[in-house]
Design a protein around this motif. Structure first.
Motif, PDB file in Angstrom:
ATOM      1  N   UNK A  17       0.832  -1.205   0.000  1.00  0.00           N
ATOM      2  CA  UNK A  17       0.000   0.000   0.000  1.00  0.00           C
ATOM      3  C   UNK A  17       0.868   1.258   0.000  1.00  0.00           C
ATOM      4  N   UNK A  18       0.383   2.264  -0.733  1.00  0.00           N
ATOM      5  CA  UNK A  18       0.996   3.584  -0.740  1.00  0.00           C
ATOM      6  C   UNK A  18       0.135   4.522   0.091  1.00  0.00           C
ATOM      7  N   UNK A  19       0.731   5.093   1.119  1.00  0.00           N
ATOM      8  CA  UNK A  19      -0.004   5.972   2.026  1.00  0.00           C
ATOM      9  C   UNK A  19       0.093   7.431   1.591  1.00  0.00           C
ATOM     10  N   UNK A  20      -0.938   8.200   1.895  1.00  0.00           N
ATOM     11  CA  UNK A  20      -0.887   9.636   1.685  1.00  0.00           C
ATOM     12  C   UNK A  20      -0.352  10.317   2.939  1.00  0.00           C
ATOM     13  N   UNK A  21       0.212  11.491   2.742  1.00  0.00           N
ATOM     14  CA  UNK A  21       0.927  12.152   3.827  1.00  0.00           C
ATOM     15  C   UNK A  21       0.002  12.757   4.878  1.00  0.00           C
ATOM     16  N   UNK A  22      -1.243  13.037   4.498  1.00  0.00           N
ATOM     17  CA  UNK A  22      -2.178  13.688   5.417  1.00  0.00           C
ATOM     18  C   UNK A  22      -3.405  12.806   5.614  1.00  0.00           C
ATOM     19  N   UNK A  23      -4.057  12.925   6.756  1.00  0.00           N
ATOM     20  CA  UNK A  23      -5.280  12.140   6.969  1.00  0.00           C
ATOM     21  C   UNK A  23      -6.412  12.614   6.066  1.00  0.00           C
TER      22      UNK A  23
ATOM     23  N   UNK B 146     -21.782   8.575  10.936  1.00  0.00           N
ATOM     24  CA  UNK B 146     -21.830   8.231   9.514  1.00  0.00           C
ATOM     25  C   UNK B 146     -21.367   9.409   8.680  1.00  0.00           C
ATOM     26  N   UNK B 147     -20.636   9.109   7.596  1.00  0.00           N
ATOM     27  CA  UNK B 147     -20.292  10.102   6.584  1.00  0.00           C
ATOM     28  C   UNK B 147     -20.405   9.445   5.210  1.00  0.00           C
ATOM     29  N   UNK B 148     -20.635  10.241   4.174  1.00  0.00           N
ATOM     30  CA  UNK B 148     -20.760   9.716   2.812  1.00  0.00           C
ATOM     31  C   UNK B 148     -19.806  10.458   1.881  1.00  0.00           C
TER      32      UNK B 148
ATOM     33  N   UNK C 180     -20.470   4.775   1.954  1.00  0.00           N
ATOM     34  CA  UNK C 180     -20.980   5.015   3.298  1.00  0.00           C
ATOM     35  C   UNK C 180     -19.917   4.580   4.298  1.00  0.00           C
ATOM     36  N   UNK C 181     -19.486   5.518   5.117  1.00  0.00           N
ATOM     37  CA  UNK C 181     -18.456   5.285   6.116  1.00  0.00           C
ATOM     38  C   UNK C 181     -19.080   5.386   7.506  1.00  0.00           C
TER      39      UNK C 181
ATOM     40  N   UNK D  11     -13.513  13.409  -0.102  1.00  0.00           N
ATOM     41  CA  UNK D  11     -14.327  14.492   0.461  1.00  0.00           C
ATOM     42  C   UNK D  11     -15.553  13.863   1.124  1.00  0.00           C
ATOM     43  N   UNK D  12     -15.677  14.073   2.436  1.00  0.00           N
ATOM     44  CA  UNK D  12     -16.679  13.365   3.228  1.00  0.00           C
ATOM     45  C   UNK D  12     -17.734  14.329   3.762  1.00  0.00           C
ATOM     46  N   UNK D  13     -18.974  13.931   3.602  1.00  0.00           N
ATOM     47  CA  UNK D  13     -20.128  14.697   4.076  1.00  0.00           C
ATOM     48  C   UNK D  13     -20.642  14.037   5.358  1.00  0.00           C
ATOM     49  N   UNK D  14     -20.407  14.653   6.482  1.00  0.00           N
ATOM     50  CA  UNK D  14     -20.849  14.093   7.749  1.00  0.00           C
ATOM     51  C   UNK D  14     -22.370  14.106   7.865  1.00  0.00           C
ATOM     52  N   UNK D  15     -22.933  12.983   8.249  1.00  0.00           N
ATOM     53  CA  UNK D  15     -24.373  12.860   8.483  1.00  0.00           C
ATOM     54  C   UNK D  15     -24.723  12.874   9.967  1.00  0.00           C
ATOM     55  N   UNK D  16     -23.682  12.883  10.811  1.00  0.00           N
ATOM     56  CA  UNK D  16     -23.904  12.985  12.241  1.00  0.00           C
ATOM     57  C   UNK D  16     -23.919  11.645  12.947  1.00  0.00           C
ATOM     58  N   UNK D  17     -24.298  11.677  14.211  1.00  0.00           N
ATOM     59  CA  UNK D  17     -24.408  10.473  15.029  1.00  0.00           C
ATOM     60  C   UNK D  17     -25.686   9.741  14.642  1.00  0.00           C
ATOM     61  N   UNK D  18     -25.572   8.458  14.311  1.00  0.00           N
ATOM     62  CA  UNK D  18     -26.743   7.710  13.855  1.00  0.00           C
ATOM     63  C   UNK D  18     -27.333   6.806  14.935  1.00  0.00           C
ATOM     64  N   UNK D  19     -26.564   6.453  15.932  1.00  0.00           N
ATOM     65  CA  UNK D  19     -27.084   5.741  17.101  1.00  0.00           C
ATOM     66  C   UNK D  19     -26.474   6.408  18.333  1.00  0.00           C
ATOM     67  N   UNK D  20     -27.193   7.324  18.955  1.00  0.00           N
ATOM     68  CA  UNK D  20     -26.619   8.080  20.071  1.00  0.00           C
ATOM     69  C   UNK D  20     -26.345   7.202  21.288  1.00  0.00           C
ATOM     70  N   UNK D  21     -25.353   7.609  22.056  1.00  0.00           N
ATOM     71  CA  UNK D  21     -25.090   6.949  23.335  1.00  0.00           C
ATOM     72  C   UNK D  21     -26.225   7.234  24.313  1.00  0.00           C
ATOM     73  N   UNK D  22     -26.459   6.286  25.198  1.00  0.00           N
ATOM     74  CA  UNK D  22     -27.383   6.419  26.328  1.00  0.00           C
ATOM     75  C   UNK D  22     -28.866   6.490  25.940  1.00  0.00           C
TER      76      UNK D  22
END
Length: 328
Positions: A91-97, A139-141, A124-125, A147-158
Motif C-alpha cells: 500500500x501507498x499511504x498519503x501524507x495527510x489524513x 456516519x459520513x458519505x 458510506x463510512x 471528500x466526506x459529508x458528515x451525516x452525524x451520530x446515527x445511534x446516540x449513546x445512552x
C-alpha cells in the motif's frame, strides 16, 4: 419443517446431522485458514512523528476499479489515513489524513475504527466518534473516498432500547432485505457491555434499533465472553447473512468468529462459531499498544478467496488470504 431448519440442514457437509434452528455448531462457512500475507509481517506500521506516529490499525477497505482503497485508524490522536494498492498487499499511504475530528461530537477524542460500503455509487463510512467523554456511532458519505459529508451520530449513546452507554462499530449489509437496509453494531446492555445489536433503515441515514436486546450476546466461558463486536460489512450468501465478528475473552484476548443470520430476517440467528477462526500468533499481534489483538475490520471477497485486513495489537495492520469453498 421450519424454514430456518431447512436452511441449516441444506448447507451441511455430507454425513452431518441436521440441527434445530438455534444450534450453534451445525453450519460451517467452509473457509480455509487465515494465511498471513507479506511474509507474515505487517503491511502498515507506525511512521514518522506526525498523525500516524503511535499506531496504524483497524482498517476498512473497498475495491475501487483496479485498486484497493484502505481507510485506517491512525494515532497521535485518532484520524483516518488513506492508502491504495494494486495488489492488495503493498500500500501507498498519503501524507495527510483524509478525515479528522472536526464536528463537536468528535473533538477532544477523534474518529476511530471505520467500516466502509458502496451502495448505488455512494460510499458510506461508519465510524466511532469520540469526544473525549463519549463514543457514538457516526456516519459520513462520499463520492470519491476523499471528500466526506458528515451525516452525524446515527445511534446516540445512552438512548437505545437496550443500550445504556456507548455505541460503536456499524457494519452495514449493502443489499436490502424486506425493503430495508440492516446494520450490526456494538453497544452496552445494562447487565453486560460490548454486545452486538441490529438496526434498520430505509435511507441509510436514519437508523432504528430492531430489537430490545442484543442480537449476538456475549457467551460465558467462550472466546467471546467479554466482547462481541461486528467486523467488516456482512456478506449476503446463499446460506444467509454471514457476519465476521471480533470476540474477546475475559483476559481481553481478541479473536475472530462468525455468525449466520436468516436471509429473510437478519435478526434471526441461525448458527455461530464454537471456535475462533483467527487469533494472535505473531509477536506484532501480541505486543503493541494493546496486547493480544487481531481485529478484523476489512474484507474483499474475490473468486475463491477473501482478502482480510486487520488491526494487530492496536499498532499495526496485517492482511491475510482465506480460501473459500465457492466464489462467494
Amino acid at each position: 419443517m421450519h424454514r430456518a431448519s431447512m436452511i441449516v440442514c441444506g448447507i451441511l457437509a455430507a454425513g452431518a446431522v441436521c440441527a434445530s434452528p438455534g444450534a450453534q455448531s451445525a453450519y460451517s462457512p467452509r473457509l480455509g485458514s487465515f494465511d498471513r500475507l507479506n511474509e507474515g509481517r505487517p503491511i502498515l506500521s507506525p511512521r514518522g512523528d506526525g498523525f500516524e506516529s503511535a499506531g496504524v490499525f483497524n482498517p476498512a477497505v473497498v475495491r475501487d476499479g483496479d485498486r484497493v482503497v484502505m481507510l485506517y485508524r491512525a494515532q497521535d490522536i485518532s484520524r483516518l489515513g488513506y492508502a491504495t494498492s494494486t495488489d492488495g498487499v503493498t500500500f501507498t499511504r498519503e501524507a495527510a489524513p483524509v478525515l479528522g475530528p472536526e464536528a463537536e461530537y468528535e473533538r477532544g477524542g477523534g474518529v476511530e475504527d471505520p467500516r466502509l460500503v458502496k451502495i448505488d455509487g455512494l460510499y458510506y463510512l461508519t465510524y466511532t466518534a469520540y469526544n473525549g467523554k463519549d463514543a457514538q456511532l457516526a456516519l459520513a458519505t462520499s463520492r470519491d473516498l476523499r471528500r466526506w459529508d458528515r451525516k452525524g451520530v446515527i445511534l446516540p449513546a445512552y438512548k437505545g432500547r437496550w443500550n445504556v452507554n456507548w455505541t460503536k462499530a456499524g457494519a452495514i449489509l449493502p443489499q436490502r432485505i424486506g425493503g430495508r437496509y440492516w446494520m450490526y453494531y456494538m453497544a452496552d446492555a445494562k447487565d453486560a457491555r460490548d454486545q452486538t445489536g441490529i438496526a434498520y433503515s430505509t435511507d441509510l441515514v436514519t437508523w432504528t434499533e430492531a430489537l430490545d436486546r442484543p442480537v449476538l450476546p456475549r457467551r460465558p466461558g467462550r472466546f467471546d465472553s467479554r466482547v462481541v463486536e461486528p467486523g467488516p460489512p456482512p456478506l449476503l450468501t446463499p446460506d444467509g447473512v454471514l457476519l465476521i465478528y471480533n470476540g474477546a475473552d475475559d483476559r481481553l484476548v481478541y479473536r475472530t468468529g462468525w455468525a449466520l443470520f436468516d436471509r429473510d430476517d437478519p435478526t434471526r440467528l441461525l448458527a455461530r462459531s464454537d471456535q475462533p477462526l483467527f487469533e494472535p500468533v505473531a509477536d506484532w499481534e501480541k505486543v503493541g499498544q494493546v496486547p493480544n489483538v487481531v481485529f478484523v475490520e476489512g474484507l474483499i471477497a474475490e473468486p475463491g478467496r477473501w482478502l482480510v485486513y486487520y488491526g494487530a495489537a492496536d499498532k499495526y495492520i496485517g492482511a491475510a488470504s482465506v480460501a473459500t469453498a465457492s466464489a462467494r
